[in-house]
Design a protein around this motif. Sequence first.
Motif, mmCIF file in Angstrom:
data_model
loop_
_atom_site.group_PDB
_atom_site.id
_atom_site.type_symbol
_atom_site.label_atom_id
_atom_site.label_comp_id
_atom_site.label_asym_id
_atom_site.label_seq_id
_atom_site.Cartn_x
_atom_site.Cartn_y
_atom_site.Cartn_z
ATOM 1 N N ALA A 26 0.829 -1.211 0.000
ATOM 2 C CA ALA A 26 0.000 0.000 0.000
ATOM 3 C C ALA A 26 0.861 1.257 0.000
ATOM 4 C CB ALA A 26 -0.913 -0.001 1.210
ATOM 5 N N HIS A 27 2.066 1.160 0.540
ATOM 6 C CA HIS A 27 2.937 2.332 0.561
ATOM 7 C C HIS A 27 3.657 2.509 -0.771
ATOM 8 C CE1 HIS A 27 2.179 3.060 4.740
ATOM 9 N NE2 HIS A 27 2.468 1.810 5.017
ATOM 10 N N ALA A 28 3.729 1.438 -1.557
ATOM 11 C CA ALA A 28 4.456 1.505 -2.810
ATOM 12 C C ALA A 28 3.653 2.184 -3.915
ATOM 13 C CB ALA A 28 4.849 0.099 -3.258
ATOM 14 N N MET A 29 2.325 2.007 -3.895
ATOM 15 C CA MET A 29 1.500 2.629 -4.926
ATOM 16 C C MET A 29 0.178 3.071 -4.317
ATOM 17 S SD MET A 29 0.421 -0.749 -7.096
ATOM 18 C CE MET A 29 -0.610 0.065 -8.242
ATOM 19 N N PRO A 30 -0.402 4.138 -4.823
ATOM 20 C CA PRO A 30 -1.651 4.618 -4.251
ATOM 21 C C PRO A 30 -2.778 3.615 -4.480
ATOM 22 C CG PRO A 30 -1.046 5.899 -6.188
ATOM 23 C CD PRO A 30 0.057 4.932 -5.922
ATOM 24 N N THR A 31 -3.666 3.512 -3.501
ATOM 25 C CA THR A 31 -4.797 2.608 -3.626
ATOM 26 C C THR A 31 -5.980 3.349 -4.224
ATOM 27 O OG1 THR A 31 -5.489 3.136 -1.383
ATOM 28 C CG2 THR A 31 -4.097 1.208 -1.657
ATOM 29 N N ALA A 32 -6.847 2.605 -4.876
ATOM 30 C CA ALA A 32 -8.048 3.197 -5.478
ATOM 31 C C ALA A 32 -9.020 3.610 -4.381
ATOM 32 C CB ALA A 32 -8.701 2.195 -6.405
ATOM 33 N N ALA A 33 -9.798 4.618 -4.694
ATOM 34 C CA ALA A 33 -10.830 5.042 -3.764
ATOM 35 C C ALA A 33 -11.854 3.926 -3.620
ATOM 36 C CB ALA A 33 -11.493 6.318 -4.284
ATOM 37 N N ARG A 34 -12.397 3.795 -2.440
ATOM 38 C CA ARG A 34 -13.394 2.768 -2.163
ATOM 39 C C ARG A 34 -14.771 3.237 -2.604
ATOM 40 N NH1 ARG A 34 -10.922 -1.659 -0.389
ATOM 41 N NH2 ARG A 34 -9.211 -1.293 1.000
ATOM 42 N N CYS A 35 -15.590 2.272 -2.969
ATOM 43 C CA CYS A 35 -16.967 2.541 -3.367
ATOM 44 C C CYS A 35 -17.867 2.015 -2.252
ATOM 45 C CB CYS A 35 -17.273 1.833 -4.680
ATOM 46 S SG CYS A 35 -18.920 2.157 -5.310
ATOM 47 N N PRO A 36 -18.596 2.896 -1.571
ATOM 48 C CA PRO A 36 -19.473 2.423 -0.500
ATOM 49 C C PRO A 36 -20.555 1.481 -1.028
ATOM 50 C CG PRO A 36 -19.208 4.807 -0.404
ATOM 51 C CD PRO A 36 -18.603 4.342 -1.693
ATOM 52 N N LYS A 37 -20.975 0.546 -0.209
ATOM 53 C CA LYS A 37 -22.028 -0.388 -0.590
ATOM 54 C C LYS A 37 -23.274 0.389 -1.009
ATOM 55 C CE LYS A 37 -24.632 -4.331 1.053
ATOM 56 N NZ LYS A 37 -24.835 -5.279 2.128
ATOM 57 N N GLY A 38 -23.889 -0.017 -2.110
ATOM 58 C CA GLY A 38 -25.097 0.643 -2.587
ATOM 59 C C GLY A 38 -24.856 1.858 -3.464
ATOM 60 N N HIS A 39 -23.598 2.115 -3.852
ATOM 61 C CA HIS A 39 -23.270 3.257 -4.706
ATOM 62 C C HIS A 39 -22.892 2.781 -6.100
ATOM 63 C CE1 HIS A 39 -22.478 6.685 -1.709
ATOM 64 N NE2 HIS A 39 -23.184 5.754 -1.100
ATOM 65 N N LEU A 40 -23.252 3.580 -7.103
ATOM 66 C CA LEU A 40 -22.771 3.390 -8.465
ATOM 67 C C LEU A 40 -21.439 4.125 -8.549
ATOM 68 C CD1 LEU A 40 -22.922 2.733 -11.504
ATOM 69 C CD2 LEU A 40 -24.243 4.846 -11.778
ATOM 70 N N CYS A 41 -20.383 3.404 -8.909
ATOM 71 C CA CYS A 41 -19.056 4.014 -8.977
ATOM 72 C C CYS A 41 -18.403 3.697 -10.316
ATOM 73 C CB CYS A 41 -18.173 3.498 -7.849
ATOM 74 S SG CYS A 41 -18.744 3.982 -6.208
ATOM 75 N N LEU A 42 -17.674 4.680 -10.835
ATOM 76 C CA LEU A 42 -16.916 4.537 -12.074
ATOM 77 C C LEU A 42 -15.481 4.980 -11.814
ATOM 78 C CD1 LEU A 42 -19.503 6.189 -14.492
ATOM 79 C CD2 LEU A 42 -19.215 3.759 -14.053
ATOM 80 N N TRP A 43 -14.511 4.132 -12.211
ATOM 81 C CA TRP A 43 -13.091 4.423 -11.988
ATOM 82 C C TRP A 43 -12.369 4.700 -13.286
ATOM 83 C CZ3 TRP A 43 -15.587 0.965 -8.847
ATOM 84 C CH2 TRP A 43 -15.412 1.125 -7.476
ATOM 85 N N GLU A 44 -11.285 5.415 -13.138
ATOM 86 C CA GLU A 44 -10.420 5.760 -14.255
ATOM 87 C C GLU A 44 -9.668 4.543 -14.805
ATOM 88 O OE1 GLU A 44 -7.541 9.476 -14.835
ATOM 89 O OE2 GLU A 44 -7.008 8.227 -13.122
ATOM 90 N N GLY A 45 -9.307 3.618 -13.945
ATOM 91 C CA GLY A 45 -8.512 2.465 -14.358
ATOM 92 C C GLY A 45 -9.290 1.163 -14.349
ATOM 93 N N PRO A 46 -8.700 0.106 -14.905
ATOM 94 C CA PRO A 46 -9.355 -1.209 -14.894
ATOM 95 C C PRO A 46 -9.357 -1.800 -13.484
ATOM 96 C CG PRO A 46 -7.151 -1.392 -15.798
ATOM 97 C CD PRO A 46 -7.409 0.075 -15.572
ATOM 98 N N HIS A 47 -10.245 -2.738 -13.251
ATOM 99 C CA HIS A 47 -10.313 -3.475 -11.982
ATOM 100 C C HIS A 47 -10.480 -2.553 -10.774
ATOM 101 C CE1 HIS A 47 -9.175 -6.816 -14.475
ATOM 102 N NE2 HIS A 47 -8.044 -6.211 -14.790
ATOM 103 N N MET A 48 -11.273 -1.514 -10.956
ATOM 104 C CA MET A 48 -11.590 -0.561 -9.879
ATOM 105 C C MET A 48 -10.328 0.081 -9.301
ATOM 106 S SD MET A 48 -14.718 -2.665 -8.132
ATOM 107 C CE MET A 48 -13.758 -4.141 -7.878
ATOM 108 N N THR A 49 -9.459 0.540 -10.193
ATOM 109 C CA THR A 49 -8.228 1.206 -9.773
ATOM 110 C C THR A 49 -8.214 2.637 -10.294
ATOM 111 O OG1 THR A 49 -7.031 0.469 -11.747
ATOM 112 C CG2 THR A 49 -6.908 -0.945 -9.790
ATOM 113 N N GLY A 50 -7.282 3.387 -9.812
ATOM 114 C CA GLY A 50 -7.135 4.771 -10.260
ATOM 115 C C GLY A 50 -8.132 5.688 -9.577
ATOM 116 N N ARG A 51 -8.291 6.849 -10.170
ATOM 117 C CA ARG A 51 -9.178 7.870 -9.624
ATOM 118 C C ARG A 51 -10.635 7.444 -9.705
ATOM 119 N NH1 ARG A 51 -9.857 13.103 -12.228
ATOM 120 N NH2 ARG A 51 -9.205 11.920 -14.031
ATOM 121 N N LEU A 52 -11.409 7.749 -8.681
ATOM 122 C CA LEU A 52 -12.844 7.532 -8.698
ATOM 123 C C LEU A 52 -13.461 8.707 -9.440
ATOM 124 C CD1 LEU A 52 -15.108 5.672 -7.713
ATOM 125 C CD2 LEU A 52 -15.176 7.006 -5.621
#
Length: 130
Positions: A26-52
């Motif tokens: 976790a210290h080596a690379m930034p983690t993706a923002a979490r998506c709270p349960k019940g929310h529609l979320c779209l990420w910049e990267g594949p596999h729910m990575t990158g910027r939310l």
Amino acid sequence: MRHRLLRAALACSAALGLAAATAPAAHAMPTAARCPKGHLCLWEGPHMTGRLLFNEDAHITKDGFNLREIDDIEPPIFPRSAVDPLPDDFGCIIRLNDQPNFGGAEQELDKFGPHELDGRRVASITPDCG
């Protein structure tokens, strides 16, 4: 005495090197923002990575949901992954349109859970039931 001091210094440096090698990634690379349960979320990267890029509460209850339509995302976003919060038994899909006001080409999120997208433009979002 000098040999003991040298051995102690070597042991300390070896222990520090081992600790650094086994430190959490976790210290080596930034983690993706979490998506709270019940929310529609779209990420910049594949596999729910990158910027939310998008995070919207679908207000899910046992009887339904209240996911608002977004008719103009400005500036448009280009997501590579998503989470569909709508349970499959609701019989709904979420449409991601490439033009404002639900126009143009669309991508569909048709099942509950994570989805991989191809990075196409998203300028409006609407749930479609029935």
